[in-house]
Write an enzyme that holds these catalytic residues in place. Structure first.
Site, PDB file in Angstrom:
ATOM      1  N   ASN A 102      41.900  39.267  41.119  1.00  0.00           N
ATOM      2  CA  ASN A 102      40.931  39.143  40.035  1.00  0.00           C
ATOM      3  C   ASN A 102      41.273  40.093  38.893  1.00  0.00           C
ATOM      4  O   ASN A 102      41.834  41.164  39.113  1.00  0.00           O
ATOM      5  CB  ASN A 102      39.501  39.429  40.543  1.00  0.00           C
ATOM      6  CG  ASN A 102      39.094  38.471  41.648  1.00  0.00           C
ATOM      7  OD1 ASN A 102      39.682  37.395  41.777  1.00  0.00           O
ATOM      8  ND2 ASN A 102      38.134  38.861  42.462  1.00  0.00           N
ATOM      9  N   ASP A 104      38.828  40.932  36.628  1.00  0.00           N
ATOM     10  CA  ASP A 104      37.511  41.224  36.029  1.00  0.00           C
ATOM     11  C   ASP A 104      37.078  42.682  36.152  1.00  0.00           C
ATOM     12  O   ASP A 104      36.040  43.063  35.608  1.00  0.00           O
ATOM     13  CB  ASP A 104      36.437  40.302  36.651  1.00  0.00           C
ATOM     14  CG  ASP A 104      36.352  40.422  38.177  1.00  0.00           C
ATOM     15  OD1 ASP A 104      36.037  39.408  38.831  1.00  0.00           O
ATOM     16  OD2 ASP A 104      36.599  41.525  38.719  1.00  0.00           O
ATOM     17  N   HIS A 119      47.149  40.673  39.386  1.00  0.00           N
ATOM     18  CA  HIS A 119      47.239  39.796  38.212  1.00  0.00           C
ATOM     19  C   HIS A 119      46.785  40.483  36.930  1.00  0.00           C
ATOM     20  O   HIS A 119      46.498  39.816  35.943  1.00  0.00           O
ATOM     21  CB  HIS A 119      46.418  38.509  38.445  1.00  0.00           C
ATOM     22  CG  HIS A 119      47.003  37.662  39.548  1.00  0.00           C
ATOM     23  ND1 HIS A 119      46.276  36.689  40.208  1.00  0.00           N
ATOM     24  CD2 HIS A 119      48.230  37.653  40.113  1.00  0.00           C
ATOM     25  CE1 HIS A 119      47.037  36.103  41.116  1.00  0.00           C
ATOM     26  NE2 HIS A 119      48.235  36.684  41.086  1.00  0.00           N
ATOM     27  N   CYS A 127      51.349  44.640  24.246  1.00  0.00           N
ATOM     28  CA  CYS A 127      52.133  44.001  23.181  1.00  0.00           C
ATOM     29  C   CYS A 127      52.875  42.792  23.755  1.00  0.00           C
ATOM     30  O   CYS A 127      53.502  42.891  24.806  1.00  0.00           O
ATOM     31  CB  CYS A 127      53.143  45.017  22.619  1.00  0.00           C
ATOM     32  SG  CYS A 127      54.325  44.252  21.497  1.00  0.00           S
ATOM     33  N   CYS A 150      55.081  47.754  16.897  1.00  0.00           N
ATOM     34  CA  CYS A 150      56.166  46.854  16.432  1.00  0.00           C
ATOM     35  C   CYS A 150      55.646  45.704  15.582  1.00  0.00           C
ATOM     36  O   CYS A 150      56.436  44.913  15.060  1.00  0.00           O
ATOM     37  CB  CYS A 150      56.938  46.307  17.634  1.00  0.00           C
ATOM     38  SG  CYS A 150      56.043  45.007  18.505  1.00  0.00           S
ATOM     39  N   THR A 188      39.450  33.625  48.384  1.00  0.00           N
ATOM     40  CA  THR A 188      40.629  33.085  47.720  1.00  0.00           C
ATOM     41  C   THR A 188      41.028  31.773  48.376  1.00  0.00           C
ATOM     42  O   THR A 188      40.971  31.624  49.586  1.00  0.00           O
ATOM     43  CB  THR A 188      41.807  34.088  47.744  1.00  0.00           C
ATOM     44  OG1 THR A 188      42.927  33.504  47.067  1.00  0.00           O
ATOM     45  CG2 THR A 188      42.202  34.502  49.133  1.00  0.00           C
ATOM     46  N   SER A 189      41.420  30.808  47.520  1.00  0.00           N
ATOM     47  CA  SER A 189      41.785  29.480  48.042  1.00  0.00           C
ATOM     48  C   SER A 189      43.156  29.532  48.705  1.00  0.00           C
ATOM     49  O   SER A 189      43.586  28.589  49.354  1.00  0.00           O
ATOM     50  CB  SER A 189      41.787  28.459  46.897  1.00  0.00           C
ATOM     51  OG  SER A 189      42.647  28.919  45.864  1.00  0.00           O
ATOM     52  N   ASN A 213      35.131  33.109  53.561  1.00  0.00           N
ATOM     53  CA  ASN A 213      35.134  32.028  52.575  1.00  0.00           C
ATOM     54  C   ASN A 213      34.191  30.930  53.073  1.00  0.00           C
ATOM     55  O   ASN A 213      34.258  30.579  54.255  1.00  0.00           O
ATOM     56  CB  ASN A 213      36.572  31.471  52.454  1.00  0.00           C
ATOM     57  CG  ASN A 213      36.760  30.622  51.217  1.00  0.00           C
ATOM     58  OD1 ASN A 213      35.888  29.841  50.855  1.00  0.00           O
ATOM     59  ND2 ASN A 213      37.880  30.797  50.540  1.00  0.00           N
TER      60      ASN A 213
HETATM   61  P1  OAD Z   1      40.099  29.945  43.379  1.00  0.00           P
HETATM   62  O1  OAD Z   1      39.109  29.477  42.357  1.00  0.00           O
HETATM   63  O2  OAD Z   1      41.377  29.187  43.606  1.00  0.00           O
HETATM   64  O3  OAD Z   1      39.403  30.026  44.818  1.00  0.00           O
HETATM   65  C1  OAD Z   1      38.176  30.638  44.955  1.00  0.00           C
HETATM   66  C2  OAD Z   1      37.850  30.634  46.438  1.00  0.00           C
HETATM   67  O4  OAD Z   1      36.635  31.332  46.607  1.00  0.00           O
HETATM   68  C3  OAD Z   1      37.667  29.236  47.017  1.00  0.00           C
HETATM   69  O5  OAD Z   1      38.369  29.143  48.237  1.00  0.00           O
HETATM   70  C4  OAD Z   1      36.146  29.171  47.263  1.00  0.00           C
HETATM   71  O6  OAD Z   1      35.846  28.427  48.435  1.00  0.00           O
HETATM   72  C5  OAD Z   1      35.825  30.624  47.497  1.00  0.00           C
HETATM   73  N1  OAD Z   1      34.450  31.012  47.197  1.00  0.00           N
HETATM   74  C6  OAD Z   1      33.591  30.471  46.304  1.00  0.00           C
HETATM   75  N2  OAD Z   1      32.411  31.158  46.314  1.00  0.00           N
HETATM   76  C7  OAD Z   1      32.563  32.162  47.224  1.00  0.00           C
HETATM   77  C8  OAD Z   1      31.730  33.215  47.689  1.00  0.00           C
HETATM   78  N3  OAD Z   1      30.476  33.386  47.219  1.00  0.00           N
HETATM   79  N4  OAD Z   1      32.216  34.073  48.628  1.00  0.00           N
HETATM   80  C9  OAD Z   1      33.479  33.914  49.117  1.00  0.00           C
HETATM   81  N5  OAD Z   1      34.327  32.933  48.714  1.00  0.00           N
HETATM   82  C10 OAD Z   1      33.861  32.077  47.788  1.00  0.00           C
HETATM   83  O7  OAD Z   1      40.420  31.471  43.011  1.00  0.00           O
HETATM   84  P2  OAD Z   1      41.593  32.361  43.570  1.00  0.00           P
HETATM   85  O8  OAD Z   1      41.958  31.995  44.970  1.00  0.00           O
HETATM   86  O9  OAD Z   1      41.265  33.759  43.299  1.00  0.00           O
HETATM   87  O10 OAD Z   1      45.982  33.412  39.075  1.00  0.00           O
HETATM   88  O11 OAD Z   1      42.823  31.936  42.614  1.00  0.00           O
HETATM   89  C11 OAD Z   1      44.024  32.682  42.796  1.00  0.00           C
HETATM   90  C12 OAD Z   1      44.729  32.717  41.473  1.00  0.00           C
HETATM   91  O12 OAD Z   1      44.884  31.385  40.970  1.00  0.00           O
HETATM   92  C13 OAD Z   1      43.963  33.440  40.380  1.00  0.00           C
HETATM   93  O13 OAD Z   1      44.125  34.825  40.455  1.00  0.00           O
HETATM   94  C14 OAD Z   1      44.663  32.878  39.157  1.00  0.00           C
HETATM   95  C15 OAD Z   1      44.734  31.424  39.540  1.00  0.00           C
HETATM   96  O14 OAD Z   1      45.882  30.809  39.051  1.00  0.00           O
HETATM   97  C16 OAD Z   1      46.390  33.870  37.841  1.00  0.00           C
HETATM   98  O15 OAD Z   1      45.624  33.916  36.906  1.00  0.00           O
HETATM   99  C17 OAD Z   1      47.808  34.279  37.783  1.00  0.00           C
END
Ligand code: OAD
Length: 246
Positions: A102, A104, A119, A127, A150, A188-189, A213
């Site tokens: 994240n 954030d 990330h 820059c 620059c 995380t997905s 999850n």
């Molecule tokens: P995703 O949006 O792919 O996945 C979010 C996950 O959180 C899903 O598996 C949901 O089921 C789960 N979820 C939703 N609500 C939840 C809750 N209250 N408690 C626990 N889990 C919950 O987000 P990320 O896996 O973080 O990369 O995505 C990984 C990366 O893909 C991000 O960092 C970003 C994106 O491309 C970059 O920006 C480089």
């Protein structure tokens, strides 16, 4: 939600706990996850078309304003129970590493200390040409603002699709996954590499791996335990169970 005794015992005796978080841990703070449909103003854009060097080169103003919009949204939200539970877990642990995808900054606001930002961080700026951080620049109406060194455009200090992760952060995350006794994969997905491989590295090194999850992910079948629920609920229950088994 029932927390397995074996999970709590492993946490109590762990020499090193490592945690990987994704957008799901911030969902209960009101921050849309990455794969939620983009809401409102940006509904017509796909983040994967905005968060790239090509998109920035094509339309730096639009990309800068998209991040400015997300910065304003995130600045208005608060860490949630899941963030605070992880900060408390770190307080109690002998050795604790929090690896987050994240951008954030909510883990830091909740009090977590040993954070690896795989990330980047939406509140930091760098820059575009030099790829080095810029912490201050003269107020300007120009969007994006320009690097005081620059003159190139500036950009958010976040990893875009197609870009490499910060090498040091990735090495530290890999080392933590390979040396910990307990590894949590939270919100995380598990589809974006190299972060998605970290829990499997931990499994191969003999760690207990716990998924938190509400949904299944590619890790679910291999994890030692799956806490099927929201991070704020599950992690609060873990802390409660830890306290009750003093
Ligand atoms: P995703 O949006 O792919 O996945 C979010 C996950 O959180 C899903 O598996 C949901 O089921 C789960 N979820 C939703 N609500 C939840 C809750 N209250 N408690 C626990 N889990 C919950 O987000 P990320 O896996 O973080 O990369 O995505 C990984 C990366 O893909 C991000 O960092 C970003 C994106 O491309 C970059 O920006 C480089």
């Amino acid at each position: 939600m029932e927390i397995p005794i074996a999970l709590i015992d492993a946490l109590r005796h762990a020499k090193h706990i490592a945690v990987l978080t994704g957008a799901g841990v911030s969902a209960e703070s009101g921050v849309p996850t990455f794969r939620d449909a983009q809401t409102g103003l940006w509904a017509k854009f796909n983040p994967q078309e905005l968060a790239t060097r090509e998109a920035f080169a094509r339309n730096p103003k639009m990309v800068w304003e998209w991040y400015a919009y997300r910065r304003e949204l995130i600045a208005r939200v608060e860490p949630n129970a899941g963030h605070y539970a992880l900060a408390e877990m770190e307080q109690r642990a002998k050795n604790f590493t929090l690896i987050t995808q994240n951008i954030d900054g909510l883990h830091e606001r909740a009090g977590s200390k040993n954070i690896i930002e795989l990330h980047g961080n939406i509140f930091r700026t760098k820059c575009f040409r030099e790829d080095t951080r810029v912490s201050a620049w003269l107020a300007t109406d120009e969007i994006p603002p320009r690097c005081p060194r620059c003159g190139s455009y500036m950009r958010p200090d976040v990893v875009w699709f197609g870009e490499n992760l910060p090498r040091r952060a990735l090495d530290q995350a890999l080392r933590a996954a390979e040396t910990c006794d307990v590894f949590f994969s939270i919100g995380t997905s598990g589809v974006v590499e190299p972060a998605a491989s970290l829990p499997f590295n931990a499994l191969r090194s003999g760690a207990m791996v716990i998924e938190v999850n509400p949904e299944e992910t590619p890790l679910s079948d291999s994890a030692t335990f799956c806490l099927r629920g929201a991070a704020g609920v599950a992690l609060t229950q873990v802390i409660k169970a830890l306290n009750s088994r003093l």
